[in-house]
Design an enzyme around this catalytic site. Sequence first.
Site, PDB file in Angstrom:
ATOM      1  N   VAL A 112       0.856  -1.186   0.000  1.00 56.13           N
ATOM      2  CA  VAL A 112       0.000   0.000   0.000  1.00 56.13           C
ATOM      3  C   VAL A 112       0.889   1.232   0.000  1.00 56.13           C
ATOM      4  CG1 VAL A 112      -1.776   1.300   1.230  1.00 56.13           C
ATOM      5  CG2 VAL A 112      -1.860  -1.201   1.195  1.00 56.13           C
ATOM      6  N   CYS A 162      12.476   8.219  -2.185  1.00 57.01           N
ATOM      7  CA  CYS A 162      11.150   7.812  -2.645  1.00 57.01           C
ATOM      8  C   CYS A 162      11.174   7.527  -4.146  1.00 57.01           C
ATOM      9  CB  CYS A 162      10.134   8.903  -2.327  1.00 57.01           C
ATOM     10  SG  CYS A 162       8.482   8.581  -3.005  1.00 57.01           S
ATOM     11  N   ASP A 194      14.704   9.220   2.308  1.00 54.93           N
ATOM     12  CA  ASP A 194      14.199   8.367   3.380  1.00 54.93           C
ATOM     13  C   ASP A 194      15.402   7.888   4.187  1.00 54.93           C
ATOM     14  OD1 ASP A 194      11.439   8.396   2.565  1.00 54.93           O
ATOM     15  OD2 ASP A 194      11.965   6.999   0.961  1.00 54.93           O
ATOM     16  N   GLU A 229      10.142  -1.166   1.206  1.00 52.27           N
ATOM     17  CA  GLU A 229      10.019  -2.622   1.120  1.00 52.27           C
ATOM     18  C   GLU A 229      10.909  -3.180   0.013  1.00 52.27           C
ATOM     19  OE1 GLU A 229       5.807  -0.908   1.967  1.00 52.27           O
ATOM     20  OE2 GLU A 229       7.594  -0.351   0.835  1.00 52.27           O
TER      21      GLU A 229
END
EC number: 1.7.1.13
Length: 281
Positions: free
Chosen positions: A89, A188, A195, A228
Amino acid sequence: MNDTQNPLHGAEASPLGKPVAYRDTYAPELLFPIARQLKRDEIGVRADALPFCGEDLWNAYELSWLNPRGKPVVALAEFRVPADTPRLVESKSLKLYLNSFNQSRFDDAAAVRMAIARDLSAAAGGAVGVAVWPLGGQAERRFAAPEGVCIDDLDVAIDTYQPDPTLLSAGDEVVSETLYSHLLKTNCLVTGQPDWGMVAVRYTGPRIDRAGLLRYIVSFREHNEFHEQCVERVFCDITARCRPQRLAVWARYTRRGGLDINPFRASDRDQRADEAMEIRQ
């Protein structure tokens, strides 16, 4: 949620980097799922033969709703998305979705938990574990470094800032150890925003060259990919280059938009990530 209600797209079609109107009434259609296989193809991972197991642990710090009498309730939440679900998600869509609870009335925290579990499971394509704690209802959180060796103080020269698995190597001696670094920076996939996080490698196998591992971790510094996906890339590169008998890789990324994401991948189902939170979280 089905694919006609919220069709799968690549990350470029997500809300990231785009102006959006914030909704404050419950709107599960805001969730934006992305097929994991789109990036797994790049690292040679097949959906029917995953080389790892694990989960993506999300912590949510900005969750609020109204009780039946219109009084606000604030809470913390935790989401555990299995790594074998077909979809992840997108994080901004999850933030927008959680904000949609702000002016919606629910009987209690259990009703909120059930709604979130239903919606996230539909988006991910598998059962997502959800816990919701009104403030004061959660066990005290522990902030600590992983139990292992920090490799950040190694005096190494570095000039590679895109992932380079050839930096990884291992010797002949077989060891069991955990190595970690706070120097992880990725970006990102869509916006290029930095990040920041900690990454840990726990393994049994030929001793991994620590200087090479540090260079490899730093080589993600200009790489654009979701959290991820980065952890899965690290897992696969270490597996291919260092041939460990057992391996676990996890990252703890710092908070953005009231959420932090902590992916964990392991070679065996009996392995668990260290539950301690990174000090920057």
